[in-house]
Write a protein that holds these residues in place. Structure first.
Motif, mmCIF file in Angstrom:
data_model
loop_
_atom_site.group_PDB
_atom_site.id
_atom_site.type_symbol
_atom_site.label_atom_id
_atom_site.label_comp_id
_atom_site.label_asym_id
_atom_site.label_seq_id
_atom_site.Cartn_x
_atom_site.Cartn_y
_atom_site.Cartn_z
ATOM 1 N N LEU A 1 0.824 -1.208 0.000
ATOM 2 C CA LEU A 1 0.000 0.000 0.000
ATOM 3 C C LEU A 1 0.858 1.258 0.000
ATOM 4 O O LEU A 1 0.560 2.223 -0.705
ATOM 5 N N ALA A 2 1.910 1.264 0.803
ATOM 6 C CA ALA A 2 2.792 2.432 0.848
ATOM 7 C C ALA A 2 3.427 2.677 -0.515
ATOM 8 O O ALA A 2 3.594 3.825 -0.936
ATOM 9 N N MET A 3 3.756 1.603 -1.228
ATOM 10 C CA MET A 3 4.390 1.753 -2.537
ATOM 11 C C MET A 3 3.419 2.326 -3.555
ATOM 12 O O MET A 3 3.754 3.268 -4.272
ATOM 13 N N VAL A 4 2.201 1.791 -3.621
ATOM 14 C CA VAL A 4 1.263 2.249 -4.654
ATOM 15 C C VAL A 4 0.662 3.607 -4.316
ATOM 16 O O VAL A 4 0.232 4.337 -5.210
ATOM 17 N N ARG A 5 0.604 3.968 -3.041
ATOM 18 C CA ARG A 5 0.022 5.256 -2.677
ATOM 19 C C ARG A 5 0.939 6.417 -2.991
ATOM 20 O O ARG A 5 0.540 7.573 -2.910
ATOM 21 N N GLU A 6 2.181 6.146 -3.357
ATOM 22 C CA GLU A 6 3.062 7.201 -3.832
ATOM 23 C C GLU A 6 2.738 7.596 -5.260
ATOM 24 O O GLU A 6 3.214 8.613 -5.751
ATOM 25 N N ASN A 7 1.895 6.815 -5.908
ATOM 26 C CA ASN A 7 1.476 7.096 -7.282
ATOM 27 C C ASN A 7 0.243 7.987 -7.239
ATOM 28 O O ASN A 7 -0.800 7.561 -6.778
ATOM 29 N N PRO A 8 0.327 9.254 -7.696
ATOM 30 C CA PRO A 8 -0.781 10.169 -7.549
ATOM 31 C C PRO A 8 -2.008 9.829 -8.372
ATOM 32 O O PRO A 8 -3.101 10.270 -8.071
ATOM 33 N N GLN A 9 -1.881 9.011 -9.407
ATOM 34 C CA GLN A 9 -3.034 8.702 -10.250
ATOM 35 C C GLN A 9 -3.890 7.589 -9.679
ATOM 36 O O GLN A 9 -5.067 7.783 -9.411
ATOM 37 N N PRO A 10 -3.353 6.361 -9.441
ATOM 38 C CA PRO A 10 -4.206 5.313 -8.951
ATOM 39 C C PRO A 10 -4.545 5.436 -7.485
ATOM 40 O O PRO A 10 -5.429 4.757 -7.003
ATOM 41 N N ALA A 11 -3.823 6.255 -6.713
ATOM 42 C CA ALA A 11 -4.052 6.303 -5.269
ATOM 43 C C ALA A 11 -5.473 6.686 -4.918
ATOM 44 O O ALA A 11 -5.957 6.370 -3.854
#
Length: 208
Positions: free
Chosen positions: A195-205
């Motif tokens: 979750l921490a890794m993907v939440r750094e992505n502003p589009q899919p977060a």
């Protein structure tokens, strides 16, 4: 228990209790009691019960702190649960795209394994600082990733002379799988780390 109350209530209860014991009790006795009670009330007003008042205040505020930390922990767990639910509900192509974008934000050059005719056990190939990393994505939530899959990825790493392996899973890994990676260039990513890794992505977060 006070720690079971909202933390704001614990703070207010501590302040109220302090004022009641430190000032209110003595004032009531000296105002409404008989001669003996008035004398005792005067002594209380002069600060005889101050240590007890401070002890009560401190106990309530410690309980409030426990309540505050417990509330934060529950919110964090709930947020993680909701985030993992959203990831598991995605189409596998969307999930892989999310992971691909997350690695690109970390500075990796990312290739889809199918585009370079490699083994089907590899989903993505990462390149960064002259090193190659093989990635496998497992969109399982109710199943543990076992040691067999991890061994297979290690074999692919050796076969392709890659530098490292990353395995992405929504769920978790068996104890054998976690022991197997000790001392090997294999990273097991799951749960809150995912979750921490993907939440750094502003589009899919926004979907989490």
């Amino acid at each position: 228990m006070i720690s079971g109350l909202p933390w704001q209530a614990g703070i207010m209860l501590g302040v109220t209790g302090y004022i009641a014991v430190r000032y209110g009790l003595g004032w009531c006795m000296s105002t409404f009691g008989g001669p003996e009670s008035q004398a005792l009330g005067s002594a209380l007003t002069d600060g005889a019960y101050a240590p007890i008042a401070w002890l009560l205040l401190g106990a309530c505020w410690v309980a409030a702190l426990v309540s505050f930390l417990d509330n934060r922990r529950r919110k964090h767990l709930l947020g993680a649960q909701n985030g993992l639910t959203a990831l598991s509900a995605m189409d596998w192509r969307e999930f892989e795209m999310l992971i691909r974008r997350a690695f690109r934000l970390q500075g990796y050059s990312v290739r889809e394994a199918g585009l370079v005719d490699t083994d089907s056990g590899v989903d993505l190939i990462l390149c960064k600082d002259g090193q190659t990393t093989l990635v496998q994505c497992r969109q399982w939530r109710t199943r543990l990733v076992d040691v067999k899959l991890v061994r297979e990825m290690y074999g692919l790493q050796v076969h392709h002379h890659a530098d490292a392996v990353k395995i992405i899973a929504i769920g978790n890994y068996t104890d054998d799988a976690q022991r197997f990676v000790n001392g090997k260039p294999i990273e097991l990513i799951c749960g809150s780390a995912l979750l921490a890794m993907v939440r750094e992505n502003p589009q899919p977060a926004s979907i989490l």
